[in-house]
Structures are given as structure tokens and as C-alpha cells.
Design a protein around this motif. Structure first.
Motif: not given
Length: 283
Positions: A45-71
Motif C-alpha cells: 500500500d505504501r510502495a511507489h510504483e516501479g521497482g519498490s512496488l514490484n518488490k513489495a508485491l513479490d514479498t506479499a505474494a510469498t506471505k499469502a502463499d505461506t498463510a494459505a498453507m498454514t491455515l
């Protein structure tokens, strides 16, 4: 005498029962599972568009996958089994959507926030989270902000870029591609001018200097002036033959070149085009 015998029936063993999962225990585990993902989504939500936002999206995608498996393996109270399963499935889709939304950073790149605005994953996460929260299990997540698709256009015939023009040549562009276009003429490595031509319209550039030009054109939707490209359905092409403009004096006056380019497949047309890599399209 016959003997008598007696028997006593033993008590049957009690059926084993699965212990009920303590709601407080599940609530604590749910918070611990969603916490890292919530932090990652806030970073998106805070990231600026470009490399910063892409990196944040990658991290969030990994965390979403991990949370899904844990649940999936989490011990769950009876009244939360359905909601827990729905949230796990929704988080898997959210992870895929976050990866898909990742921008290329180049030309013709739709904003990741626009992509997320049309994705199904975030909405499913909201629905599943509300269902669990209504049962007393806080499953709220701070989903990143999204944007609606834009439809920015310039006026027909507007110059995106205009150099020094002082000749007598004239160029008319007819746009029948079904989308807006920007036509760019270059001499060597220098851009002479770029003109915006709306779909179904004609635009004429006057005072074209004498010389040989390469004619490029890009088509698409939503013109991003900052990037110098469309953001959706864009393509980049050039005419294989150069456009030559000449101004010569003849008896009784001056003779100059008038050219017309049509940006669509013309039956019987003889002007072939080639695709151009986005990075090679003149700015």
C-alpha cells in the motif's frame, strides 16, 4: 449334579471423542498466521510504483502463499471450519493475483494497482475475512489500495513532440486501427515530430522539412504522457519504407511532397510495416 456358572459382562469402552478446539487458541493462531501477511500488504500500500512496488508485491505474494498453507493445517473450531477453508483458498488466489499484477516497468505497462482493482483474489479475501470476523475470529487484512483503469487521450492532431518545421511538405495520417495512435517521424536518431491521431480520425501535419524520414507508430488505449506510451493493448511498429519529402522550385512556382499514411490493413496497399521492440521506439 450339574454345575452352574455365572458370568459378568464388562462395561463397554467409551467411544473416543475429538477434543473441541479452544476458540481462544484458534484465534491466537489465526492472528499469528495473518500478521506477517498484513504487514506485507501494508508495505504494498505504501510502495511507489516501479521497482519498490514490484518488490513489495513479490514479498506479499510469498506471505499469502505461506498463510494459505498454514491455515490448511490449523486446528479449527467447528464453527470456523468453513470460513477457515474459504480464507485459505482466497489467500492462494490472492498470492497468484499479486504475482500477476507485478509490473514490467517498461512501456505499455498497466499499473499493478489497476490490475489488482480487477482481480478476484482481494474480494474473496474480504468476504472470507468478514465471515470469520463475524464469528469472533478477527481475520481482517489491510488490502492494498487499487486504482480504476484510466482512459487518457490527447486531442486529435495534438503534437506529443514537435521540432522545428519550416518546409512545405504535408503529411496526412488516417487512423483506422480501432484504437488511438501516435505517429512519430525521425531523421537519423532525432525525432522530428510526434502527432496524436484518434481512432477513426485523420490528422495533417504541415510545414514538414525536406528530407528522408522513418515513420513509426504506436497504437493502444490510455495515453500516459509521462511514459510516452499507451498503457493497454499497445503495439509498436514502423513502416518499412522511408517517407521522403522534397521541395523544389519549378516554372511558375514551387513543388512539394504531400503524403498520406493509413494505419490499418488496406486491401491493395503497398506500405508494409514491421514490429518494433518497445525499447527501440523513439521517445
Amino acid at each position: 449334579m450339574g454345575g452352574s456358572s455365572s458370568s459378568s459382562a464388562g462395561s463397554a469402552p467409551s467411544p473416543s471423542q475429538t477434543p473441541t478446539v479452544d476458540p481462544a487458541t484458534y484465534r491466537h493462531a489465526l492472528t499469528g498466521t495473518l500478521g506477517p501477511l498484513d504487514s506485507a500488504l501494508r508495505a504494498v500500500d505504501r510502495a511507489h510504483e516501479g521497482g519498490s512496488l514490484n518488490k513489495a508485491l513479490d514479498t506479499a505474494a510469498t506471505k499469502a502463499d505461506t498463510a494459505a498453507m498454514t491455515l490448511q493445517s490449523l486446528a479449527t473450531p467447528d464453527n470456523a471450519i468453513t470460513g477457515n477453508s474459504q480464507l485459505s483458498s482466497a489467500l492462494r488466489q490472492l498470492g497468484q493475483d499479486l504475482k500477476s499484477a507485478r509490473g514490467t516497468g517498461g512501456r505499455c505497462a498497466t499499473s499493478p494497482r489497476v490490475e489488482l482493482g480487477t482481480a478476484r483474489g482481494p474480494q474473496r479475501v474480504k468476504e472470507a475475512g468478514r465471515a470469520l470476523t463475524a464469528l469472533g475470529y478477527d481475520a481482517s487484512l489491510r488490502l492494498p489500495r487499487t486504482e480504476q483503469a484510466k482512459h487518457r487521450r490527447l486531442g486529435n492532431g495534438a503534437f506529443v513532440r514537435d521540432g522545428s518545421r519550416g518546409g512545405l511538405g504535408r503529411l496526412t495520417v488516417r487512423n483506422g486501427t480501432g484504437t488511438d495512435a501516435v505517429v512519430t517521424l525521425t531523421r537519423g536518431t532525432r525525432t522530428a515530430f510526434s502527432v496524436y491521431v484518434r481512432t477513426g480520425s485523420n490528422a495533417t501535419v504541415r510545414s514538414v522539412n525536406s528530407g528522408s524520414y522513418t515513420v513509426y507508430f504506436t497504437t493502444g488505449e490510455d495515453w500516459n504522457s509521462a511514459k510516452g506510451s499507451f498503457t493497454r493493448q499497445c503495439s509498436f511498429e514502423k513502416f518499412d519504407d522511408k517517407a521522403s519529402f522534397r521541395t523544389v522550385r519549378v516554372a511558375g512556382g514551387t513543388q512539394y511532397t504531400v503524403l498520406t499514411f493509413t494505419l490499418n490493413k488496406v486491401i491493395g496497399g503497398n506500405a508494409s510495416t514491421s514490429t518494433v521492440p518497445p525499447g527501440d521506439f523513439p521517445s
